[in-house]
Scaffold this motif. Structure first.
Motif, PDB file in Angstrom:
ATOM      1  N   ASP A   1       0.852  -1.194   0.000  1.00  0.00           N
ATOM      2  CA  ASP A   1       0.000   0.000   0.000  1.00  0.00           C
ATOM      3  C   ASP A   1       0.887   1.243   0.000  1.00  0.00           C
ATOM      4  N   VAL A   2       1.079   1.821  -1.178  1.00  0.00           N
ATOM      5  CA  VAL A   2       1.946   2.995  -1.266  1.00  0.00           C
ATOM      6  C   VAL A   2       1.168   4.301  -1.122  1.00  0.00           C
ATOM      7  N   SER A   3      -0.150   4.228  -1.137  1.00  0.00           N
ATOM      8  CA  SER A   3      -0.960   5.441  -1.051  1.00  0.00           C
ATOM      9  C   SER A   3      -1.316   5.814   0.384  1.00  0.00           C
ATOM     10  N   SER A   4      -1.456   4.820   1.257  1.00  0.00           N
ATOM     11  CA  SER A   4      -1.812   5.132   2.644  1.00  0.00           C
ATOM     12  C   SER A   4      -1.010   4.319   3.655  1.00  0.00           C
ATOM     13  N   GLY A   5      -0.024   3.574   3.184  1.00  0.00           N
ATOM     14  CA  GLY A   5       0.805   2.786   4.084  1.00  0.00           C
ATOM     15  C   GLY A   5       1.949   3.588   4.685  1.00  0.00           C
ATOM     16  N   VAL A   6       2.950   2.890   5.200  1.00  0.00           N
ATOM     17  CA  VAL A   6       4.128   3.516   5.793  1.00  0.00           C
ATOM     18  C   VAL A   6       5.252   3.474   4.763  1.00  0.00           C
ATOM     19  N   ILE A   7       5.755   4.648   4.394  1.00  0.00           N
ATOM     20  CA  ILE A   7       6.734   4.750   3.319  1.00  0.00           C
ATOM     21  C   ILE A   7       8.030   5.363   3.850  1.00  0.00           C
ATOM     22  N   ALA A   8       9.136   4.708   3.569  1.00  0.00           N
ATOM     23  CA  ALA A   8      10.449   5.204   3.973  1.00  0.00           C
ATOM     24  C   ALA A   8      11.042   6.070   2.867  1.00  0.00           C
ATOM     25  N   ALA A   9      11.662   7.170   3.265  1.00  0.00           N
ATOM     26  CA  ALA A   9      12.357   8.045   2.310  1.00  0.00           C
ATOM     27  C   ALA A   9      13.485   8.752   3.043  1.00  0.00           C
TER      28      ALA A   9
ATOM     29  N   ALA B   1       9.238  14.760   0.631  1.00  0.00           N
ATOM     30  CA  ALA B   1       8.211  15.797   0.533  1.00  0.00           C
ATOM     31  C   ALA B   1       6.967  15.262  -0.173  1.00  0.00           C
ATOM     32  N   HIS B   2       7.169  14.463  -1.196  1.00  0.00           N
ATOM     33  CA  HIS B   2       6.031  13.895  -1.924  1.00  0.00           C
ATOM     34  C   HIS B   2       5.232  12.955  -1.033  1.00  0.00           C
ATOM     35  N   VAL B   3       5.923  12.082  -0.309  1.00  0.00           N
ATOM     36  CA  VAL B   3       5.223  11.147   0.585  1.00  0.00           C
ATOM     37  C   VAL B   3       4.432  11.905   1.641  1.00  0.00           C
ATOM     38  N   ALA B   4       5.028  12.965   2.190  1.00  0.00           N
ATOM     39  CA  ALA B   4       4.367  13.744   3.237  1.00  0.00           C
ATOM     40  C   ALA B   4       3.057  14.352   2.753  1.00  0.00           C
ATOM     41  N   GLU B   5       2.964  14.616   1.452  1.00  0.00           N
ATOM     42  CA  GLU B   5       1.756  15.230   0.888  1.00  0.00           C
ATOM     43  C   GLU B   5       0.805  14.205   0.273  1.00  0.00           C
ATOM     44  N   SER B   6       1.202  12.926   0.290  1.00  0.00           N
ATOM     45  CA  SER B   6       0.441  11.919  -0.459  1.00  0.00           C
ATOM     46  C   SER B   6      -0.663  11.236   0.338  1.00  0.00           C
TER      47      SER B   6
ATOM     48  N   LEU C   1       4.937   8.943   6.489  1.00  0.00           N
ATOM     49  CA  LEU C   1       6.339   9.087   6.115  1.00  0.00           C
ATOM     50  C   LEU C   1       7.258   8.687   7.262  1.00  0.00           C
ATOM     51  N   LEU C   2       8.223   7.813   6.969  1.00  0.00           N
ATOM     52  CA  LEU C   2       9.316   7.519   7.884  1.00  0.00           C
ATOM     53  C   LEU C   2      10.597   8.038   7.231  1.00  0.00           C
ATOM     54  N   GLU C   3      11.230   9.025   7.847  1.00  0.00           N
ATOM     55  CA  GLU C   3      12.439   9.617   7.280  1.00  0.00           C
ATOM     56  C   GLU C   3      13.692   9.029   7.925  1.00  0.00           C
ATOM     57  N   TYR C   4      14.713   8.834   7.110  1.00  0.00           N
ATOM     58  CA  TYR C   4      15.991   8.296   7.576  1.00  0.00           C
ATOM     59  C   TYR C   4      17.130   9.155   7.024  1.00  0.00           C
ATOM     60  N   PRO C   5      18.230   9.260   7.768  1.00  0.00           N
ATOM     61  CA  PRO C   5      19.349  10.108   7.320  1.00  0.00           C
ATOM     62  C   PRO C   5      20.038   9.613   6.066  1.00  0.00           C
TER      63      PRO C   5
ATOM     64  N   PRO D   1      20.257   6.742   2.575  1.00  0.00           N
ATOM     65  CA  PRO D   1      19.436   5.884   1.710  1.00  0.00           C
ATOM     66  C   PRO D   1      19.483   4.420   2.105  1.00  0.00           C
ATOM     67  N   ASP D   2      20.616   3.956   2.597  1.00  0.00           N
ATOM     68  CA  ASP D   2      20.717   2.554   3.021  1.00  0.00           C
ATOM     69  C   ASP D   2      19.711   2.232   4.125  1.00  0.00           C
ATOM     70  N   GLU D   3      19.473   3.187   5.008  1.00  0.00           N
ATOM     71  CA  GLU D   3      18.524   2.965   6.107  1.00  0.00           C
ATOM     72  C   GLU D   3      17.090   2.849   5.597  1.00  0.00           C
ATOM     73  N   THR D   4      16.779   3.528   4.489  1.00  0.00           N
ATOM     74  CA  THR D   4      15.424   3.416   3.938  1.00  0.00           C
ATOM     75  C   THR D   4      15.189   2.009   3.390  1.00  0.00           C
ATOM     76  N   ILE D   5      16.202   1.424   2.769  1.00  0.00           N
ATOM     77  CA  ILE D   5      16.090   0.054   2.265  1.00  0.00           C
ATOM     78  C   ILE D   5      15.958  -0.925   3.433  1.00  0.00           C
ATOM     79  N   ALA D   6      16.762  -0.724   4.462  1.00  0.00           N
ATOM     80  CA  ALA D   6      16.716  -1.598   5.634  1.00  0.00           C
ATOM     81  C   ALA D   6      15.349  -1.547   6.303  1.00  0.00           C
ATOM     82  N   ALA D   7      14.710  -0.383   6.309  1.00  0.00           N
ATOM     83  CA  ALA D   7      13.396  -0.244   6.937  1.00  0.00           C
ATOM     84  C   ALA D   7      12.353  -1.127   6.267  1.00  0.00           C
ATOM     85  N   VAL D   8      12.465  -1.266   4.952  1.00  0.00           N
ATOM     86  CA  VAL D   8      11.539  -2.150   4.235  1.00  0.00           C
ATOM     87  C   VAL D   8      11.864  -3.608   4.539  1.00  0.00           C
ATOM     88  N   ARG D   9      13.122  -3.940   4.501  1.00  0.00           N
ATOM     89  CA  ARG D   9      13.527  -5.340   4.709  1.00  0.00           C
ATOM     90  C   ARG D   9      13.198  -5.835   6.108  1.00  0.00           C
ATOM     91  N   ASN D  10      13.262  -4.949   7.103  1.00  0.00           N
ATOM     92  CA  ASN D  10      12.988  -5.404   8.469  1.00  0.00           C
ATOM     93  C   ASN D  10      11.542  -5.156   8.902  1.00  0.00           C
TER      94      ASN D  10
END
Length: 240
Positions: free
Chosen positions: A120-128, A136-141, A145-149, A151-160
Protein backbone atom coordinates in the motif's frame (compact mmCIF):
# COMPACT_ATOMS: atom_id res chain seq x y z
CA UNK A 1 63.11 47.96 -2.66
CA UNK A 2 60.09 49.18 -4.55
CA UNK A 3 60.72 46.47 -7.14
CA UNK A 4 60.85 43.85 -4.38
CA UNK A 5 57.60 45.11 -2.89
CA UNK A 6 55.89 45.02 -6.27
CA UNK A 7 57.26 41.53 -6.93
CA UNK A 8 55.95 40.34 -3.57
CA UNK A 9 52.56 41.86 -4.33
CA UNK A 10 52.51 40.14 -7.71
CA UNK A 11 53.36 36.79 -6.12
CA UNK A 12 50.63 37.26 -3.55
CA UNK A 13 48.13 38.06 -6.30
CA UNK A 14 49.22 35.01 -8.29
CA UNK A 15 48.84 32.82 -5.22
CA UNK A 16 45.39 34.27 -4.63
CA UNK A 17 44.34 33.57 -8.22
CA UNK A 18 45.68 30.03 -8.00
CA UNK A 19 43.72 29.45 -4.82
CA UNK A 20 40.58 30.83 -6.46
CA UNK A 21 40.85 28.14 -9.15
CA UNK A 22 40.60 25.33 -6.57
CA UNK A 23 36.97 24.31 -6.18
CA UNK A 24 35.76 22.02 -3.40
CA UNK A 25 33.18 19.59 -4.73
CA UNK A 26 30.73 18.55 -2.01
CA UNK A 27 29.01 15.18 -2.30
CA UNK A 28 27.35 12.62 -0.03
CA UNK A 29 29.32 9.51 -0.92
CA UNK A 30 26.37 7.23 -0.10
CA UNK A 31 24.08 7.23 -3.13
CA UNK A 32 25.31 4.80 -5.80
CA UNK A 33 25.61 4.95 -8.71
CA UNK A 34 25.54 8.74 -8.39
CA UNK A 35 28.24 8.84 -5.72
CA UNK A 36 29.79 6.39 -3.25
CA UNK A 37 33.01 5.63 -1.41
CA UNK A 38 35.05 2.89 -3.08
CA UNK A 39 37.29 0.27 -1.47
CA UNK A 40 40.21 2.69 -1.55
CA UNK A 41 38.22 5.16 0.55
CA UNK A 42 37.80 7.61 -2.33
CA UNK A 43 34.72 9.28 -3.79
CA UNK A 44 33.60 7.30 -6.84
CA UNK A 45 30.62 6.95 -9.13
CA UNK A 46 28.92 8.83 -11.95
CA UNK A 47 29.27 12.22 -10.27
CA UNK A 48 32.96 11.73 -9.50
CA UNK A 49 33.67 11.00 -13.15
CA UNK A 50 31.37 13.80 -14.27
CA UNK A 51 32.79 16.33 -11.79
CA UNK A 52 36.38 15.59 -12.77
CA UNK A 53 35.51 16.05 -16.45
CA UNK A 54 33.61 19.29 -15.79
CA UNK A 55 36.55 20.65 -13.81
CA UNK A 56 38.95 19.76 -16.62
CA UNK A 57 36.77 21.53 -19.19
CA UNK A 58 36.33 24.57 -16.95
CA UNK A 59 40.08 24.64 -16.21
CA UNK A 60 39.49 24.29 -12.49
CA UNK A 61 41.36 22.26 -9.88
CA UNK A 62 38.76 20.33 -7.91
CA UNK A 63 38.97 18.73 -4.48
CA UNK A 64 36.35 16.28 -3.23
CA UNK A 65 34.60 16.68 0.12
CA UNK A 66 31.92 14.43 1.65
CA UNK A 67 29.06 15.68 3.80
CA UNK A 68 25.94 14.08 5.25
CA UNK A 69 22.86 14.72 3.16
CA UNK A 70 20.69 16.43 5.76
CA UNK A 71 23.18 19.30 6.19
CA UNK A 72 24.56 19.43 2.67
CA UNK A 73 22.86 22.71 1.69
CA UNK A 74 23.63 24.62 4.95
CA UNK A 75 27.29 23.63 4.68
CA UNK A 76 27.46 24.85 1.10
CA UNK A 77 25.96 28.19 2.13
CA UNK A 78 28.38 28.49 5.07
CA UNK A 79 31.37 27.90 2.78
CA UNK A 80 32.54 24.42 3.73
CA UNK A 81 32.70 23.60 0.00
CA UNK A 82 31.86 25.34 -3.26
CA UNK A 83 29.42 23.02 -5.04
CA UNK A 84 26.93 20.28 -4.31
CA UNK A 85 27.22 17.42 -6.78
CA UNK A 86 25.18 14.76 -5.03
CA UNK A 87 22.19 13.62 -7.04
CA UNK A 88 20.34 16.77 -5.98
CA UNK A 89 17.13 17.47 -7.89
CA UNK A 90 16.46 21.04 -8.91
CA UNK A 91 13.37 22.35 -7.11
CA UNK A 92 11.81 25.77 -6.58
CA UNK A 93 12.18 25.41 -2.81
CA UNK A 94 15.92 24.72 -2.99
CA UNK A 95 16.38 27.43 -5.60
CA UNK A 96 15.27 29.97 -3.00
CA UNK A 97 18.36 29.14 -0.92
CA UNK A 98 21.03 28.21 -3.48
CA UNK A 99 21.54 28.49 -7.22
CA UNK A 100 21.74 25.61 -9.71
CA UNK A 101 23.50 24.92 -12.96
CA UNK A 102 21.50 23.48 -15.82
CA UNK A 103 20.68 19.85 -15.20
CA UNK A 104 23.15 17.08 -16.02
CA UNK A 105 20.55 14.32 -15.49
CA UNK A 106 17.15 14.81 -17.17
CA UNK A 107 14.03 14.79 -15.00
CA UNK A 108 13.67 11.11 -14.18
CA UNK A 109 11.26 8.83 -12.35
CA UNK A 110 11.00 8.18 -8.64
CA UNK A 111 9.68 4.76 -7.69
CA UNK A 112 8.46 2.56 -4.84
CA UNK A 113 10.19 -0.69 -3.92
CA UNK A 114 8.66 -3.14 -1.47
CA UNK A 115 8.58 -6.78 -0.39
CA UNK A 116 5.32 -7.20 -2.31
CA UNK A 117 3.98 -5.61 -5.49
CA UNK A 118 0.69 -5.17 -3.62
CA UNK A 119 2.23 -2.93 -0.94
CA UNK A 120 0.00 0.00 0.00
CA UNK A 121 1.95 3.00 -1.27
CA UNK A 122 -0.96 5.44 -1.05
CA UNK A 123 -1.81 5.13 2.64
CA UNK A 124 0.80 2.79 4.08
CA UNK A 125 4.13 3.52 5.79
CA UNK A 126 6.73 4.75 3.32
CA UNK A 127 10.45 5.20 3.97
CA UNK A 128 12.36 8.04 2.31
CA UNK A 129 15.61 9.86 2.90
CA UNK A 130 15.36 13.07 4.93
CA UNK A 131 15.24 16.37 3.01
CA UNK A 132 14.59 14.78 -0.40
CA UNK A 133 11.88 15.55 -2.91
CA UNK A 134 10.67 11.99 -2.37
CA UNK A 135 10.15 12.63 1.35
CA UNK A 136 8.21 15.80 0.53
CA UNK A 137 6.03 13.89 -1.92
CA UNK A 138 5.22 11.15 0.58
CA UNK A 139 4.37 13.74 3.24
CA UNK A 140 1.76 15.23 0.89
CA UNK A 141 0.44 11.92 -0.46
CA UNK A 142 -1.61 10.67 2.49
CA UNK A 143 0.86 7.93 3.36
CA UNK A 144 2.80 7.83 6.64
CA UNK A 145 6.34 9.09 6.12
CA UNK A 146 9.32 7.52 7.88
CA UNK A 147 12.44 9.62 7.28
CA UNK A 148 15.99 8.30 7.58
CA UNK A 149 19.35 10.11 7.32
CA UNK A 150 20.82 7.74 4.72
CA UNK A 151 19.44 5.88 1.71
CA UNK A 152 20.72 2.55 3.02
CA UNK A 153 18.52 2.97 6.11
CA UNK A 154 15.42 3.42 3.94
CA UNK A 155 16.09 0.05 2.26
CA UNK A 156 16.72 -1.60 5.63
CA UNK A 157 13.40 -0.24 6.94
CA UNK A 158 11.54 -2.15 4.24
CA UNK A 159 13.53 -5.34 4.71
CA UNK A 160 12.99 -5.40 8.47
CA UNK A 161 9.29 -4.55 8.26
CA UNK A 162 9.37 -1.00 9.61
CA UNK A 163 8.04 0.37 6.33
CA UNK A 164 5.73 -0.99 3.63
CA UNK A 165 7.84 0.50 0.84
CA UNK A 166 10.74 2.82 0.10
CA UNK A 167 10.35 5.77 -2.26
CA UNK A 168 13.49 7.08 -4.00
CA UNK A 169 15.08 7.82 -7.36
CA UNK A 170 14.43 4.83 -9.60
CA UNK A 171 18.04 5.01 -10.81
CA UNK A 172 19.17 4.42 -7.23
CA UNK A 173 16.65 1.65 -6.52
CA UNK A 174 17.00 -0.28 -9.78
CA UNK A 175 20.28 -2.11 -9.03
CA UNK A 176 19.14 -2.82 -5.46
CA UNK A 177 15.90 -4.38 -6.68
CA UNK A 178 17.75 -6.32 -9.40
CA UNK A 179 20.31 -7.71 -6.96
CA UNK A 180 17.79 -8.63 -4.23
CA UNK A 181 16.99 -12.05 -5.80
CA UNK A 182 13.30 -11.24 -5.80
CA UNK A 183 13.10 -10.02 -2.21
CA UNK A 184 12.39 -6.46 -3.37
CA UNK A 185 9.95 -5.67 -6.18
CA UNK A 186 8.41 -2.57 -7.70
CA UNK A 187 5.11 -1.35 -6.25
CA UNK A 188 2.67 1.32 -7.35
CA UNK A 189 3.33 3.72 -10.21
CA UNK A 190 6.45 5.69 -11.00
CA UNK A 191 6.26 9.40 -10.17
CA UNK A 192 7.92 12.27 -12.03
CA UNK A 193 9.44 14.81 -9.62
CA UNK A 194 11.81 17.77 -9.86
CA UNK A 195 13.57 19.47 -12.73
CA UNK A 196 16.44 17.06 -13.18
CA UNK A 197 19.72 16.91 -11.27
CA UNK A 198 22.14 19.85 -11.26
CA UNK A 199 25.10 21.26 -9.37
CA UNK A 200 24.18 23.38 -6.38
CA UNK A 201 26.14 26.64 -6.18
CA UNK A 202 26.02 29.55 -3.74
CA UNK A 203 23.87 32.35 -5.15
CA UNK A 204 26.84 34.73 -4.98
CA UNK A 205 29.07 32.47 -7.12
CA UNK A 206 27.62 33.38 -10.51
CA UNK A 207 30.99 33.13 -12.30
CA UNK A 208 31.51 29.58 -11.02
CA UNK A 209 27.97 28.63 -12.00
CA UNK A 210 28.53 29.97 -15.52
CA UNK A 211 31.77 28.00 -15.89
CA UNK A 212 30.08 24.76 -14.93
CA UNK A 213 27.06 25.58 -17.09
CA UNK A 214 29.32 25.98 -20.10
CA UNK A 215 31.14 22.73 -19.30
CA UNK A 216 27.87 20.79 -18.93
CA UNK A 217 26.60 22.22 -22.21
CA UNK A 218 29.81 21.22 -23.99
CA UNK A 219 29.38 17.64 -22.73
CA UNK A 220 25.79 17.61 -23.97
CA UNK A 221 26.85 19.00 -27.35
CA UNK A 222 29.61 16.46 -28.01
CA UNK A 223 27.72 13.44 -26.66
CA UNK A 224 30.07 12.61 -23.80
CA UNK A 225 27.41 13.27 -21.15
CA UNK A 226 24.99 10.79 -22.74
CA UNK A 227 27.74 8.18 -22.95
CA UNK A 228 28.62 8.71 -19.29
CA UNK A 229 24.96 8.44 -18.22
CA UNK A 230 24.60 5.13 -20.07
CA UNK A 231 27.85 3.83 -18.59
CA UNK A 232 26.62 4.33 -15.03
CA UNK A 233 22.83 3.95 -15.36
CA UNK A 234 22.45 1.53 -18.26
CA UNK A 235 21.38 1.74 -21.89
CA UNK A 236 17.75 2.36 -20.92
CA UNK A 237 18.56 5.52 -18.95
CA UNK A 238 17.06 8.83 -20.04
CA UNK A 239 19.57 10.89 -22.02
CA UNK A 240 19.72 14.22 -23.80
Amino acid sequence: MKHLILSAAALALSASLATAQTVRMGTEGAYPPYNFINDAGEVDGFERELGDELCARAELTCEWVTNEWDSIIPNLVSGNYDTIIAGMSITDERDKVIDFTQNYIPPAASAYAALSADADVSSGVIAAQTATIQAAHVAESGATLLEYPTPDETIAAVRNGEADAVFADKDFLAPIVAESNGQLVWAGEDVQLGGGVGLGIRESDTELRDKFDAAIQSMKDDGTLNAMIKKWFGDEALVY
